[in-house]
Design an enzyme around this catalytic site. Structure first.
Site, PDB file in Angstrom:
ATOM      1  N   ARG A   1       4.618  -4.178   7.972  1.00  0.00           N
ATOM      2  CA  ARG A   1       4.694  -2.699   7.950  1.00  0.00           C
ATOM      3  C   ARG A   1       6.290  -2.222   7.930  1.00  0.00           C
ATOM      4  O   ARG A   1       6.540  -1.074   7.251  1.00  0.00           O
ATOM      5  CB  ARG A   1       4.128  -2.085   9.358  1.00  0.00           C
ATOM      6  CG  ARG A   1       2.604  -2.406   9.363  1.00  0.00           C
ATOM      7  CD  ARG A   1       2.226  -1.485  10.482  1.00  0.00           C
ATOM      8  NE  ARG A   1       0.802  -1.735  10.713  1.00  0.00           N
ATOM      9  CZ  ARG A   1      -0.224  -1.104  10.062  1.00  0.00           C
ATOM     10  NH1 ARG A   1       0.118  -0.034   9.099  1.00  0.00           N
ATOM     11  NH2 ARG A   1      -1.495  -1.253  10.093  1.00  0.00           N
TER      12      ARG A   1
ATOM     13  N   MET B   1      -2.118  -9.135   7.668  1.00  0.00           N
ATOM     14  CA  MET B   1      -2.985  -8.052   7.915  1.00  0.00           C
ATOM     15  C   MET B   1      -4.072  -7.817   6.914  1.00  0.00           C
ATOM     16  O   MET B   1      -3.984  -8.158   5.965  1.00  0.00           O
ATOM     17  CB  MET B   1      -2.141  -6.755   8.152  1.00  0.00           C
ATOM     18  CG  MET B   1      -1.497  -6.898   9.570  1.00  0.00           C
ATOM     19  SD  MET B   1      -0.554  -5.334   9.862  1.00  0.00           S
ATOM     20  CE  MET B   1       0.181  -5.477  11.738  1.00  0.00           C
TER      21      MET B   1
ATOM     22  N   ASP C   1      -3.436  -1.913   4.139  1.00  0.00           N
ATOM     23  CA  ASP C   1      -4.671  -2.702   3.571  1.00  0.00           C
ATOM     24  C   ASP C   1      -5.327  -2.329   2.092  1.00  0.00           C
ATOM     25  O   ASP C   1      -6.169  -2.948   1.742  1.00  0.00           O
ATOM     26  CB  ASP C   1      -5.881  -2.238   4.543  1.00  0.00           C
ATOM     27  CG  ASP C   1      -5.628  -2.999   6.041  1.00  0.00           C
ATOM     28  OD1 ASP C   1      -4.577  -3.481   6.139  1.00  0.00           O
ATOM     29  OD2 ASP C   1      -6.103  -2.169   7.020  1.00  0.00           O
TER      30      ASP C   1
END
EC number: 2.7.1.11
Length: 360
Positions: A287, A184, A142
């Site tokens: 990820r 995300m 993030d």
């Protein structure tokens, strides 16, 4: 710190690309000092186990192949606060003394923790209570940790999102569709913003900027009027509904995580424009990729500097990236200063200059 010392390293919180490159760099630098490195398994969970779960790391176990791997060879966890640990009977128990005991059982002289703000808050509290030296390495896709311009894992996550847009564009054009890509971003819209610009999106929705469906529909109409038969929309998972609520899914065990705002936005766009709309949710694909070259570089620089801090006796600090250099800051400052998208920052200005809509 003299030769012959022993340092521990663990990965905590959500996984991301580049963690293994940090571990590799730490082992290489520590070996140069004549130190031994112990890799603690499953984050702080490894220190809770008896016997403590760890593995000795040497140059033979951290070759170049490992650096190219996603995830973490040590394993990680993003649940189970040791100061309020959930027990089988539903109660919460303070197990921090057990973790501190595990640290001491290994005979460690210092600990390097690779994590985000939540992990650092816990590790710092453990270090203060246990009186042991700790250094932090920032990782979060993030990219919302304070005091560092970039964290390990962010660049790869953006690259994956851009690749998704590159793949969605031709199918969108083939079917005259609006493609919505949900990425995300638990609290900040950095991934959506960067990927949207690099991937040629028409609309970028981030939690920092309120939106309206009318504004989005106007943008899509403008795209149509320009002669183009498709549009790309990127939305951060933390974007709220028009009613101001976050869209979350209930996972196994009752845990709630963001997910589903893409479907919500897709339906609203279809209703407002009549366009055929499709939604793609990247989720954990962001990820698990092989780390990008930049993530490997940042991870390597962070790992080396973390070991050097220990050698210099500088603890309770987090390594950080600033102005093309590795620096270090107090961990307390890093977790106190949350880094959201700056509305007057360079990337927001760039997007607006490219006529990308934020739905505002």
């Amino acid at each position: 710190m003299k030769a012959g010392k022993r340092i521990g390293i663990l990965t905590s919180g959500g996984d991301c690309a580049g963690l293994n490159a940090v571990i590799r760099a730490v082992v290489h630098r520590a070996t140069g000092y004549g130190w031994q490195v112990l890799g603690i398994k499953e984050g702080t969970q490894g220190l809770l186990q008896r016997p403590v779960q760890y593995q000795t790391l040497d140059l033979g176990s951290v070759d170049g192949h490992m650096m190219r791997q996603g995830g973490t060879i040590l394993g990680t966890t993003n649940r189970g606060d040791p100061f309020a640990y959930p027990m089988p009977d539903g109660t919460l128990k303070d197990r921090s003394d057990e973790i501190i005991g595990g640290y001491r059982e290994l005979g460690l002289d210092a600990l390097i923790g690779i994590g985000g703000d939540g992990s650092f808050a816990i590790l710092h509290k453990l270090a203060q209570k246990g009186g042991f030296p700790m250094v932090g390495v920032p990782k979060t896709i993030d990219n919302d940790l304070g005091k560092t311009e970039v964290s390990v894992g962010y660049d790869t996550a953006v690259a994956v999102a851009v690749e998704a847009l590159d793949r969605l564009q031709p199918t969108a054009a083939s079917h005259h569709r609006v493609m919505v890509l949900e990425v995300m971003g638990r609290d900040a819209g950095h991934i959506a913003l960067a990927a949207g610009i690099a991937g040629g999106a028409d609309v970028i929705l981030i939690p920092e900027i309120p939106y309206s469906i009318e504004s989005i529909a106007t943008k899509i109409k403008d795209v149509r009027d320009s002669g183009r038969n498709f549009a790309l929309v990127v939305v951060s998972e933390a974007v709220k509904t028009l009613e101001g609520t976050g869209v979350k899914k209930i996972l196994q065990g009752g845990e709630k995580r963001y997910g589903g705002i893409g479907d919500y936005i897709g339906e609203k766009i279809a209703d407002a424009t009549g366009a055929e709309t499709r939604v793609t949710v990247l989720g954990h694909v962001q990820r698990g990729s092989m780390p990008s070259p930049r993530d490997r570089l940042i991870a390597s620089a962070f790992g080396v500097h973390a070991v050097d801090l220990i050698a210099e006796g500088k603890f309770n600090r987090m390594v950080a990236w600033s102005n093309r250099s590795v620096i270090d800051v107090p961990i307390t400052e890093a977790i106190e200063h949350y880094s959201c998208v700056e509305l007057d920052g360079a990337l927001v200005k760039t997007a607006r200059g490219l006529n990308i809509s934020f739905g505002d």
